[in-house]
Design a protein around this motif. Structure first.
Motif, PDB file in Angstrom:
ATOM      1  N   ARG A 109       0.808  -1.217   0.000  1.00  0.00           N
ATOM      2  CA  ARG A 109       0.000   0.000   0.000  1.00  0.00           C
ATOM      3  C   ARG A 109       0.843   1.271   0.000  1.00  0.00           C
ATOM      4  N   SER A 110       2.071   1.181   0.483  1.00  0.00           N
ATOM      5  CA  SER A 110       2.960   2.350   0.508  1.00  0.00           C
ATOM      6  C   SER A 110       4.399   1.873   0.384  1.00  0.00           C
ATOM      7  N   LEU A 111       5.259   2.796  -0.040  1.00  0.00           N
ATOM      8  CA  LEU A 111       6.660   2.451  -0.234  1.00  0.00           C
ATOM      9  C   LEU A 111       7.492   3.723  -0.145  1.00  0.00           C
ATOM     10  N   GLN A 112       8.697   3.586   0.399  1.00  0.00           N
ATOM     11  CA  GLN A 112       9.610   4.721   0.522  1.00  0.00           C
ATOM     12  C   GLN A 112      11.020   4.228   0.180  1.00  0.00           C
ATOM     13  N   ALA A 113      11.790   5.033  -0.551  1.00  0.00           N
ATOM     14  CA  ALA A 113      13.119   4.588  -0.967  1.00  0.00           C
ATOM     15  C   ALA A 113      13.955   5.775  -1.412  1.00  0.00           C
ATOM     16  N   ASP A 114      15.260   5.546  -1.519  1.00  0.00           N
ATOM     17  CA  ASP A 114      16.164   6.443  -2.213  1.00  0.00           C
ATOM     18  C   ASP A 114      16.373   5.885  -3.618  1.00  0.00           C
ATOM     19  N   PHE A 115      16.775   6.746  -4.557  1.00  0.00           N
ATOM     20  CA  PHE A 115      16.984   6.256  -5.911  1.00  0.00           C
ATOM     21  C   PHE A 115      18.150   6.970  -6.571  1.00  0.00           C
ATOM     22  N   VAL A 116      18.755   6.251  -7.540  1.00  0.00           N
ATOM     23  CA  VAL A 116      19.718   6.827  -8.467  1.00  0.00           C
ATOM     24  C   VAL A 116      19.199   6.550  -9.868  1.00  0.00           C
ATOM     25  N   GLN A 117      19.100   7.585 -10.672  1.00  0.00           N
ATOM     26  CA  GLN A 117      18.549   7.477 -12.017  1.00  0.00           C
ATOM     27  C   GLN A 117      19.622   7.821 -13.039  1.00  0.00           C
ATOM     28  N   GLN A 118      19.749   6.969 -14.066  1.00  0.00           N
ATOM     29  CA  GLN A 118      20.738   7.195 -15.116  1.00  0.00           C
ATOM     30  C   GLN A 118      20.059   7.186 -16.476  1.00  0.00           C
ATOM     31  N   LEU A 119      20.508   8.110 -17.326  1.00  0.00           N
ATOM     32  CA  LEU A 119      20.022   8.197 -18.699  1.00  0.00           C
ATOM     33  C   LEU A 119      21.170   7.846 -19.629  1.00  0.00           C
ATOM     34  N   HIS A 120      20.951   6.873 -20.530  1.00  0.00           N
ATOM     35  CA  HIS A 120      21.994   6.392 -21.423  1.00  0.00           C
ATOM     36  C   HIS A 120      21.668   6.715 -22.876  1.00  0.00           C
ATOM     37  N   GLY A 121      22.734   7.024 -23.639  1.00  0.00           N
ATOM     38  CA  GLY A 121      22.594   7.298 -25.048  1.00  0.00           C
ATOM     39  C   GLY A 121      22.715   6.041 -25.884  1.00  0.00           C
ATOM     40  N   ALA A 122      22.586   6.212 -27.223  1.00  0.00           N
ATOM     41  CA  ALA A 122      22.591   5.088 -28.148  1.00  0.00           C
ATOM     42  C   ALA A 122      23.903   4.321 -28.125  1.00  0.00           C
ATOM     43  N   ASP A 123      24.991   5.000 -27.846  1.00  0.00           N
ATOM     44  CA  ASP A 123      26.293   4.350 -27.833  1.00  0.00           C
ATOM     45  C   ASP A 123      26.657   3.788 -26.465  1.00  0.00           C
ATOM     46  N   GLY A 124      25.679   3.799 -25.552  1.00  0.00           N
ATOM     47  CA  GLY A 124      25.939   3.317 -24.201  1.00  0.00           C
ATOM     48  C   GLY A 124      26.541   4.361 -23.291  1.00  0.00           C
ATOM     49  N   ARG A 125      26.797   5.537 -23.824  1.00  0.00           N
ATOM     50  CA  ARG A 125      27.395   6.604 -23.026  1.00  0.00           C
ATOM     51  C   ARG A 125      26.405   7.114 -21.983  1.00  0.00           C
ATOM     52  N   LEU A 126      26.886   7.265 -20.774  1.00  0.00           N
ATOM     53  CA  LEU A 126      26.071   7.827 -19.705  1.00  0.00           C
ATOM     54  C   LEU A 126      25.893   9.313 -19.948  1.00  0.00           C
ATOM     55  N   MET A 127      24.651   9.737 -20.139  1.00  0.00           N
ATOM     56  CA  MET A 127      24.357  11.127 -20.456  1.00  0.00           C
ATOM     57  C   MET A 127      24.030  11.951 -19.228  1.00  0.00           C
ATOM     58  N   GLN A 128      23.416  11.311 -18.222  1.00  0.00           N
ATOM     59  CA  GLN A 128      23.009  12.078 -17.051  1.00  0.00           C
ATOM     60  C   GLN A 128      22.756  11.149 -15.870  1.00  0.00           C
ATOM     61  N   THR A 129      23.136  11.595 -14.695  1.00  0.00           N
ATOM     62  CA  THR A 129      22.844  10.876 -13.463  1.00  0.00           C
ATOM     63  C   THR A 129      22.147  11.819 -12.510  1.00  0.00           C
ATOM     64  N   SER A 130      21.079  11.364 -11.914  1.00  0.00           N
ATOM     65  CA  SER A 130      20.371  12.152 -10.909  1.00  0.00           C
ATOM     66  C   SER A 130      20.009  11.243  -9.753  1.00  0.00           C
ATOM     67  N   SER A 131      19.713  11.835  -8.605  1.00  0.00           N
ATOM     68  CA  SER A 131      19.406  11.033  -7.424  1.00  0.00           C
ATOM     69  C   SER A 131      18.461  11.788  -6.514  1.00  0.00           C
ATOM     70  N   GLY A 132      17.829  11.033  -5.630  1.00  0.00           N
ATOM     71  CA  GLY A 132      16.894  11.655  -4.702  1.00  0.00           C
ATOM     72  C   GLY A 132      16.148  10.605  -3.900  1.00  0.00           C
ATOM     73  N   SER A 133      14.923  10.920  -3.549  1.00  0.00           N
ATOM     74  CA  SER A 133      14.104  10.026  -2.734  1.00  0.00           C
ATOM     75  C   SER A 133      12.691   9.991  -3.299  1.00  0.00           C
ATOM     76  N   LEU A 134      11.980   8.927  -2.972  1.00  0.00           N
ATOM     77  CA  LEU A 134      10.609   8.785  -3.451  1.00  0.00           C
ATOM     78  C   LEU A 134       9.731   8.197  -2.360  1.00  0.00           C
ATOM     79  N   ALA A 135       8.452   8.456  -2.498  1.00  0.00           N
ATOM     80  CA  ALA A 135       7.447   7.857  -1.628  1.00  0.00           C
ATOM     81  C   ALA A 135       6.204   7.587  -2.460  1.00  0.00           C
ATOM     82  N   LEU A 136       5.579   6.432  -2.237  1.00  0.00           N
ATOM     83  CA  LEU A 136       4.356   6.063  -2.933  1.00  0.00           C
ATOM     84  C   LEU A 136       3.285   5.736  -1.913  1.00  0.00           C
ATOM     85  N   SER A 137       2.082   6.163  -2.177  1.00  0.00           N
ATOM     86  CA  SER A 137       0.941   5.792  -1.350  1.00  0.00           C
ATOM     87  C   SER A 137      -0.207   5.454  -2.296  1.00  0.00           C
TER      88      SER A 137
END
Length: 226
Positions: free
Chosen positions: A54-82
């Motif tokens: 019914r609910s969830l809380q976590a930290d996260f790291v998010q990565q965006l990758h390009g066509a050549d596999g190159r890491l384009m962007q990294t972001s991080s933070g926290s989330l909560a779901l209800s």
């Protein structure tokens, strides 16, 4: 000016990250160790998650990758779901952004730009991966199961939206027991977003204020809330 770091894991096409080429979706027939399953089969652990969590809380790291596999962007933070219908994704690095679904509206607050965008939680937003995790059981009907398999000690479910107008092509969720640990998605702009969760708490007691948003004074508000 911060780049748009909010991916289609959270929002619909209008708020997706900037267009950028990426590697094509992996062909399941060429992937070792995978067990193809018919799309008509139930989603297994995902259905259990929707029934029991019914609910969830976590930290996260998010990565965006390009066509050549190159890491384009990294972001991080926290989330909560209800569930149903409420979530909060707080991007803390590299820029401060807040995304809140309060059950009626979706709010996106870019702190540096001093700008808030609000849109009603309509069918387009309801068909995003974030709503798949935080929506009610009926949201699951908007997705077809493409395959299920085990990899890296996780049980994976790959789904594809069956509704028109969605801004992503597939979403892959890796579970340990009934707890989501990783998400990988390919959006309509052919970008691959990978999200790894840590410090995951299942069914915690969450403050209702987490899922409320009042625009700060002196910020631009784009859109009209429901």
């Amino acid at each position: 000016m911060p780049a748009a770091i909010v991916s289609s894991i959270v929002v619909a096409a209008a708020f997706a990250a900037p267009a950028s080429p990426q590697q094509p979706a992996e062909d399941p027939d060429e992937s070792p160790g995978r067990e193809q399953s018919d799309a008509a089969q139930p989603a297994g652990v995902l259905d259990t998650f929707l029934d029991e969590v019914r609910s969830l809380q976590a930290d996260f790291v998010q990565q965006l990758h390009g066509a050549d596999g190159r890491l384009m962007q990294t972001s991080s933070g926290s989330l909560a779901l209800s569930r149903p219908g409420r979530f909060r994704w707080h991007y803390e690095q590299p820029f401060d952004q807040l995304v809140v679904a309060d059950g009626k509206n979706l709010w996106i607050y870019d702190v540096e730009l001093e700008q808030v965008t609000v849109t009603p939680l309509d069918d387009d937003v309801a068909s995003t991966p974030a709503m798949l995790l935080s929506g009610d059981r009926a949201v699951r009907d908007g997705f077809d199961v493409v395959e299920r398999f085990e990899r890296d000690g996780l049980e994976w479910v790959r789904l594809a939206p069956n509704l028109q107008g969605t801004d992503f092509m597939s979403v892959l969720i890796g579970f340990r027991d009934t707890t989501p640990q990783r998400l990988e998605l390919v959006d309509g702009l052919n970008q691959t977003t990978e999200i790894e969760l840590s410090n995951v708490a299942v069914n915690p007691e969450l403050d209702e204020d987490l899922f409320e948003f009042d625009p700060p004074r002196r910020v631009d508000v784009i859109g009209t809330p429901r």
